[in-house]
Write an enzyme that holds these catalytic residues in place. Structure first.
Site, PDB file in Angstrom:
ATOM      1  CE  LYS A 106      -9.049   4.201   4.196  1.00 38.93           C
ATOM      2  NZ  LYS A 106      -8.883   2.910   4.865  1.00 38.93           N
ATOM      3  N   GLY A 167     -10.512  -6.279   4.776  1.00 40.82           N
ATOM      4  CA  GLY A 167     -10.903  -7.255   5.789  1.00 40.82           C
ATOM      5  C   GLY A 167     -10.729  -8.707   5.376  1.00 40.82           C
ATOM      6  CB  ALA A 193      -7.628  -2.880   2.094  1.00 40.53           C
ATOM      7  N   GLY A 194      -6.237  -5.640   3.138  1.00 39.41           N
ATOM      8  CA  GLY A 194      -5.881  -6.975   2.676  1.00 39.41           C
ATOM      9  C   GLY A 194      -4.745  -7.642   3.429  1.00 39.41           C
ATOM     10  CG  ASN A 215      -9.338  -1.712  11.739  1.00 37.59           C
ATOM     11  OD1 ASN A 215     -10.094  -0.752  11.751  1.00 37.59           O
ATOM     12  ND2 ASN A 215      -9.307  -2.550  12.769  1.00 37.59           N
ATOM     13  CB  THR A 216      -9.442  -6.819   9.605  1.00 35.14           C
ATOM     14  OG1 THR A 216     -10.363  -5.820   9.157  1.00 35.14           O
ATOM     15  CG2 THR A 216     -10.221  -8.049  10.040  1.00 35.14           C
TER      16      THR A 216
END
Lengths: 268, 70
Positions: A106, A167, A193-194, A215-216
């Protein structure tokens, strides 16, 4: 699961994956929570970061790759924290050595520490170098359809536009741009992301994304293991809805679902 | 035994006895058997070369591992 469309797999660089949910391994309380959340997510591809080892640390300290063995998961090393093409390429060459020649990576080259927004000229430059060096590059990118296509032309095996800032949990800010990218790019498009909650992941999949990386949203949920399971269901549900083909939107026209004849009140 | 060498290891200066191979460095750091990658002055040192390659005074060495990340 019987409901899931048989044979519907995510194909990245010639390898088929059953799960369309890719997950990060950062921000968990400990390795045990990491392992349980990732198991609950059903993810087969998991991202890791490459960092200096703490010299003098306890040699018996557990290692992330003992918890997530490369024999069980496809480890996707990232270039988080890199702000130049050169640093990203250097990081991934180390990752390839660390992972015994593993080529799938990545790429993310950041533009600024506040927004973590990608620096696209550097991302594109790094992608070209990495592809020439034999890497299979999944590239984190802005949601600009032209740049996404340039990454594809540079030989990236997947493009991964952001839904919103890394995040941030703000969901999909610009579904219209994502739609253009999905329509124009032939390699897999993954939202990276997001994502904040399950509906964001479902919407990404309903738009026709090939997968979602997060992830977050999982790690910072109150119950990460449960949220990981919710994300798995959301990605599956969104994919199924996309394949089923949604009904047309008719903003000014209601349409009753029940028969309009045979009503008991209609006596006249 | 020759004079000790001064290297920069993961950004910090360090003095080590010489001669010293990469295999010996990894042992010295109690990192033997761990999944890691090593770079010398910006170039990868393949694990297969750890026993053969020796460190040189002034080397900038990076030893990296995989950690949690998104």
């Amino acid at each position: 699961m019987a409901a899931k469309t048989a044979g519907d797999s995510l194909v990245v660089a010639g390898t088929a994956y059953r799960s369309r949910l890719l997950v990060g391994t950062g921000k968990y309380r400990d390795f045990d929570e990491t392992r349980r959340a990732i198991e609950a997510s059903g993810a087969e591809i998991v991202t890791v970061a490459i960092r200096r080892t703490n010299i003098g640390q306890n040699a018996s300290e557990p290692n992330l790759l003992d918890v997530l063995p490369p024999s069980k998961y496809t480890i996707l090393p990232n270039t988080a924290g890199c702000y130049t093409a050169q640093d990203a390429v250097r990081t991934l060459r180390l990752a390839r050595e660390l992972l015994d020649g593993h080529a799938l990576v990545k790429l993310e080259v950041l533009g600024d520490a506040q927004s973590l927004y990608p620096n696209m000229p550097e991302t594109l430059a790094a992608a070209k170098t990495l592809v020439a060096d034999g890497f299979q590059v999944m590239a984190y990118c802005s949601d600009d359809p032209i740049l996404a296509r340039q990454l594809e032309e540079a030989g990236c095996v997947a493009v991964m536009p952001l839904a919103s800032l890394i995040g941030s949990g703000m969901g999909i800010i610009n579904p219209w741009n994502l739609q253009i990218i999905i329509d124009r790019v032939k390699v897999p498009v993954l939202v990276d992301a997001g994502i904040g909650t399950a509906s964001d992941a479902a919407i990404a999949m309903e738009l026709g994304c090939d997968g979602v990386l997060m992830n977050t949203a999982i790690a910072k949920a109150k119950d990460p293991v449960r949220m990981a399971h919710a994300m798995k269901l959301a990605v599956d549900a969104g994919r199924e809805a996309f394949l089923a083909g949604r009904m047309a939107k008719k903003p000014y026209e209601a349409s009753a679902s029940s028969p309009e004849s045979g009503l008991i009140q209609k006596t006249a | 035994m020759s004079a000790p060498i001064r290297i920069v290891l993961n950004g910090a200066p360090r003095e080590l006895p010489a001669p010293l191979t990469f295999a010996e460095l990894i042992d010295e750091l109690a990192l033997a058997g761990r999944r890691l990658a090593v770079e010398r002055n910006g170039e990868i040192v393949p694990r297969s070369r750890f026993g053969a390659e020796a460190l040189v005074d002034g080397d900038r060495i990076e030893v990296v591992i995989a950690v949690g990340g998104g």
